[in-house]
Scaffold this motif. Structure first.
Motif, PDB file in Angstrom:
ATOM      1  N   ARG A   1      -2.958   7.685  -1.812  1.00 48.75           N
ATOM      2  CA  ARG A   1      -3.011   7.659  -0.692  1.00 48.75           C
ATOM      3  C   ARG A   1      -2.833   5.852  -0.534  1.00 48.75           C
ATOM      4  O   ARG A   1      -2.443   5.446   1.179  1.00 48.75           O
ATOM      5  CB  ARG A   1      -4.179   7.312  -0.692  1.00 48.75           C
ATOM      6  CG  ARG A   1      -5.454   6.258  -0.070  1.00 48.75           C
ATOM      7  CD  ARG A   1      -5.784   6.925   1.008  1.00 48.75           C
ATOM      8  NE  ARG A   1      -6.485   6.197   2.667  1.00 48.75           N
ATOM      9  CZ  ARG A   1      -5.939   5.517   3.533  1.00 48.75           C
ATOM     10  NH1 ARG A   1      -4.742   4.611   3.160  1.00 48.75           N
ATOM     11  NH2 ARG A   1      -6.550   4.620   4.442  1.00 48.75           N
ATOM     12  N   GLU A   2      -2.106   4.804  -0.965  1.00 51.34           N
ATOM     13  CA  GLU A   2      -2.337   3.368  -0.762  1.00 51.34           C
ATOM     14  C   GLU A   2      -0.540   3.469  -0.162  1.00 51.34           C
ATOM     15  O   GLU A   2      -0.079   2.576   0.562  1.00 51.34           O
ATOM     16  CB  GLU A   2      -2.202   2.179  -2.192  1.00 51.34           C
ATOM     17  CG  GLU A   2      -3.352   2.292  -2.150  1.00 51.34           C
ATOM     18  CD  GLU A   2      -4.080   1.410  -3.629  1.00 51.34           C
ATOM     19  OE1 GLU A   2      -2.934   1.489  -4.006  1.00 51.34           O
ATOM     20  OE2 GLU A   2      -4.896   1.594  -4.094  1.00 51.34           O
ATOM     21  N   GLU A   3       0.018   4.123  -0.297  1.00 47.81           N
ATOM     22  CA  GLU A   3       1.596   4.414  -0.246  1.00 47.81           C
ATOM     23  C   GLU A   3       1.592   5.278   1.461  1.00 47.81           C
ATOM     24  O   GLU A   3       2.326   4.521   1.824  1.00 47.81           O
ATOM     25  CB  GLU A   3       2.753   5.393  -1.211  1.00 47.81           C
ATOM     26  CG  GLU A   3       3.815   5.813  -0.991  1.00 47.81           C
ATOM     27  CD  GLU A   3       4.850   4.135  -0.618  1.00 47.81           C
ATOM     28  OE1 GLU A   3       6.462   4.973  -0.563  1.00 47.81           O
ATOM     29  OE2 GLU A   3       4.295   3.250  -0.844  1.00 47.81           O
ATOM     30  N   HIS A   4       0.864   5.862   1.212  1.00 50.67           N
ATOM     31  CA  HIS A   4       0.860   6.443   2.733  1.00 50.67           C
ATOM     32  C   HIS A   4       0.022   5.455   3.382  1.00 50.67           C
ATOM     33  O   HIS A   4       0.919   5.515   4.645  1.00 50.67           O
ATOM     34  CB  HIS A   4      -0.092   8.003   2.968  1.00 50.67           C
ATOM     35  CG  HIS A   4       0.620   8.999   2.158  1.00 50.67           C
ATOM     36  ND1 HIS A   4       0.900   9.401   0.656  1.00 50.67           N
ATOM     37  CD2 HIS A   4       1.144   9.989   2.980  1.00 50.67           C
ATOM     38  CE1 HIS A   4       1.569  10.529   0.883  1.00 50.67           C
ATOM     39  NE2 HIS A   4       1.375  10.997   2.029  1.00 50.67           N
TER      40      HIS A   4
ATOM     41  N   HIS B   1      -1.581  13.915   5.333  1.00 47.40           N
ATOM     42  CA  HIS B   1      -1.554  13.753   4.419  1.00 47.40           C
ATOM     43  C   HIS B   1      -2.821  12.682   3.308  1.00 47.40           C
ATOM     44  O   HIS B   1      -3.666  12.803   2.306  1.00 47.40           O
ATOM     45  CB  HIS B   1      -0.823  13.000   3.255  1.00 47.40           C
ATOM     46  CG  HIS B   1       0.415  14.359   3.784  1.00 47.40           C
ATOM     47  ND1 HIS B   1       1.493  13.864   3.794  1.00 47.40           N
ATOM     48  CD2 HIS B   1       0.590  15.830   3.955  1.00 47.40           C
ATOM     49  CE1 HIS B   1       2.524  15.076   3.253  1.00 47.40           C
ATOM     50  NE2 HIS B   1       2.056  16.007   3.886  1.00 47.40           N
ATOM     51  N   ILE B   2      -3.284  11.555   4.938  1.00 52.73           N
ATOM     52  CA  ILE B   2      -4.465  10.394   4.404  1.00 52.73           C
ATOM     53  C   ILE B   2      -5.336  11.346   4.013  1.00 52.73           C
ATOM     54  O   ILE B   2      -6.727  11.570   3.529  1.00 52.73           O
ATOM     55  CB  ILE B   2      -4.168   9.815   5.124  1.00 52.73           C
ATOM     56  CG1 ILE B   2      -3.226   8.819   4.457  1.00 52.73           C
ATOM     57  CG2 ILE B   2      -5.560   8.704   4.867  1.00 52.73           C
ATOM     58  CD1 ILE B   2      -2.710   7.370   5.818  1.00 52.73           C
ATOM     59  N   SER B   3      -5.677  12.267   4.614  1.00 49.85           N
ATOM     60  CA  SER B   3      -7.159  12.911   4.639  1.00 49.85           C
ATOM     61  C   SER B   3      -7.371  13.934   3.562  1.00 49.85           C
ATOM     62  O   SER B   3      -8.587  13.989   2.672  1.00 49.85           O
ATOM     63  CB  SER B   3      -7.267  14.150   6.268  1.00 49.85           C
ATOM     64  OG  SER B   3      -7.152  12.720   7.591  1.00 49.85           O
ATOM     65  N   ALA B   4      -5.912  14.369   3.163  1.00 55.13           N
ATOM     66  CA  ALA B   4      -6.672  15.392   2.544  1.00 55.13           C
ATOM     67  C   ALA B   4      -6.650  14.673   0.838  1.00 55.13           C
ATOM     68  O   ALA B   4      -7.190  15.145   0.041  1.00 55.13           O
ATOM     69  CB  ALA B   4      -5.054  16.022   2.219  1.00 55.13           C
ATOM     70  N   LEU B   5      -6.267  13.935   1.124  1.00 51.96           N
ATOM     71  CA  LEU B   5      -6.501  12.349  -0.484  1.00 51.96           C
ATOM     72  C   LEU B   5      -7.526  11.797  -0.059  1.00 51.96           C
ATOM     73  O   LEU B   5      -7.621  11.889  -1.800  1.00 51.96           O
ATOM     74  CB  LEU B   5      -5.295  11.084  -0.358  1.00 51.96           C
ATOM     75  CG  LEU B   5      -4.099  11.687  -1.029  1.00 51.96           C
ATOM     76  CD1 LEU B   5      -2.721  10.679  -0.485  1.00 51.96           C
ATOM     77  CD2 LEU B   5      -2.921  12.068  -2.295  1.00 51.96           C
ATOM     78  N   GLU B   6      -8.234  11.503   1.057  1.00 55.17           N
ATOM     79  CA  GLU B   6      -9.703  11.076   0.561  1.00 55.17           C
ATOM     80  C   GLU B   6     -10.462  12.347   0.568  1.00 55.17           C
ATOM     81  O   GLU B   6     -11.686  11.721  -0.042  1.00 55.17           O
ATOM     82  CB  GLU B   6      -9.774  10.385   2.092  1.00 55.17           C
ATOM     83  CG  GLU B   6      -9.020   9.292   2.258  1.00 55.17           C
ATOM     84  CD  GLU B   6      -9.106   8.882   3.781  1.00 55.17           C
ATOM     85  OE1 GLU B   6      -9.231   9.227   4.623  1.00 55.17           O
ATOM     86  OE2 GLU B   6      -8.299   7.304   3.607  1.00 55.17           O
TER      87      GLU B   6
ATOM     88  N   THR C   1      -0.543  -4.034   1.680  1.00 51.53           N
ATOM     89  CA  THR C   1       0.445  -3.858   1.503  1.00 51.53           C
ATOM     90  C   THR C   1       1.224  -4.556   0.667  1.00 51.53           C
ATOM     91  O   THR C   1       2.438  -4.718   0.263  1.00 51.53           O
ATOM     92  CB  THR C   1       1.052  -6.102   2.492  1.00 51.53           C
ATOM     93  OG1 THR C   1       0.648  -6.485   2.321  1.00 51.53           O
ATOM     94  CG2 THR C   1       0.882  -5.661   4.198  1.00 51.53           C
ATOM     95  N   ALA C   2       0.317  -4.659  -0.262  1.00 48.27           N
ATOM     96  CA  ALA C   2       0.570  -4.637  -1.851  1.00 48.27           C
ATOM     97  C   ALA C   2       1.217  -3.243  -2.289  1.00 48.27           C
ATOM     98  O   ALA C   2       1.310  -2.311  -1.833  1.00 48.27           O
ATOM     99  CB  ALA C   2      -0.616  -5.064  -2.604  1.00 48.27           C
ATOM    100  N   SER C   3       1.906  -3.437  -3.171  1.00 48.42           N
ATOM    101  CA  SER C   3       2.468  -2.417  -4.350  1.00 48.42           C
ATOM    102  C   SER C   3       1.545  -1.169  -4.555  1.00 48.42           C
ATOM    103  O   SER C   3       0.326  -1.501  -5.461  1.00 48.42           O
ATOM    104  CB  SER C   3       3.453  -2.478  -5.629  1.00 48.42           C
ATOM    105  OG  SER C   3       3.762  -0.772  -6.071  1.00 48.42           O
TER     106      SER C   3
END
Length: 221
Positions: free
Chosen positions: A149-152, A185-190, A205-207
């Motif tokens: 989610r954070e990478e997306h 993808h964000i929606s599916a992950l959430e 912006t963090a890893s």
């Protein structure tokens, strides 16, 4: 006899003139190919293409989309195989189908724009895969949802920036399609119910690995 000599001299003079004009064309032409090769090898900040100027930011986005797909397809397949919950299995399937389609688009675009694509995930992305592989139970469910989610979220911001600034129609079209895919993808992950929105809201912006645990470096083997 005199007329024949004059005629010969005129023919020779014309030949010399034509030769002198042709010399720079024939002998400089290969150097033009050298210039083209150099431009491809070291394109500089902006390269003109039939589809509009191609900037360094444009090229970076194309490479990033491909690199993301390389590790996210693997992560998605792993989620489908492990299937800890139906929602995670569905999210994994979304990652696989979405990035498989994007991979085809990126490869076609890269061939037209002479962009060299990565053939394997980055060291950081391999670390994320290793982290997911080692995780079990609830830890796996949380790390799968939050890492991805954070990478997306970060690529989503990059897409918006390049989409609004690029003057290359191929890159703009790719950004539009990728933007739509990333949102799905964000929606599916959430929907998995395991996304922690506090890190997403405060440190976009963090890893992603830095939010929870340090990602191990990929093994040397």
């Amino acid at each position: 006899m005199r007329r024949s000599l004059i005629t010969i001299m005129l023919v020779l003079a014309i030949g010399v003139t034509i030769g002198s004009l042709a010399y720079p064309v024939f002998y400089s032409y290969p150097h033009r190919f050298d210039a083209v090769k150099a431009a491809i090898a070291d394109p500089g900040p902006v390269v003109n293409t039939p589809w509009g100027p191609l900037s360094a930011e444009d090229r970076d986005l194309v490479v990033q989309v491909e690199a993301d797909g390389l590790w996210e397809i693997s992560a998605g397949r792993q989620a489908v195989d492990r299937a800890p919950t139906p929602a995670i299995k569905e999210a994994g399937a979304e990652l696989v189908s979405g990035h498989t389609d994007l991979d085809k688009r990126v490869r076609a675009l890269a061939a037209k724009l002479a962009i060299t694509l990565p053939t394997q995930p980055t060291a950081e992305q391999q670390g994320w895969l290793a982290q997911l592989t080692a995780a079990q139970g609830a830890t796996y469910r949380q790390e799968f949802a939050n890492l991805l989610r954070e990478e997306h979220g970060r690529i989503f911001q990059q897409l918006a920036q390049v989409r609004s600034s690029t003057r290359n129609t191929l890159v703009r079209d790719l950004a539009t399609v990728t933007n739509r895919t990333e949102l799905e993808h964000i929606s599916a992950l959430e929907k998995t119910g395991y996304v922690d929105f506090d890190p997403v809201a405060h440190d976009t912006t963090a890893s992603p690995a830095a939010v929870k645990t340090q990602v191990p470096a990929p093994s040397a083997s």
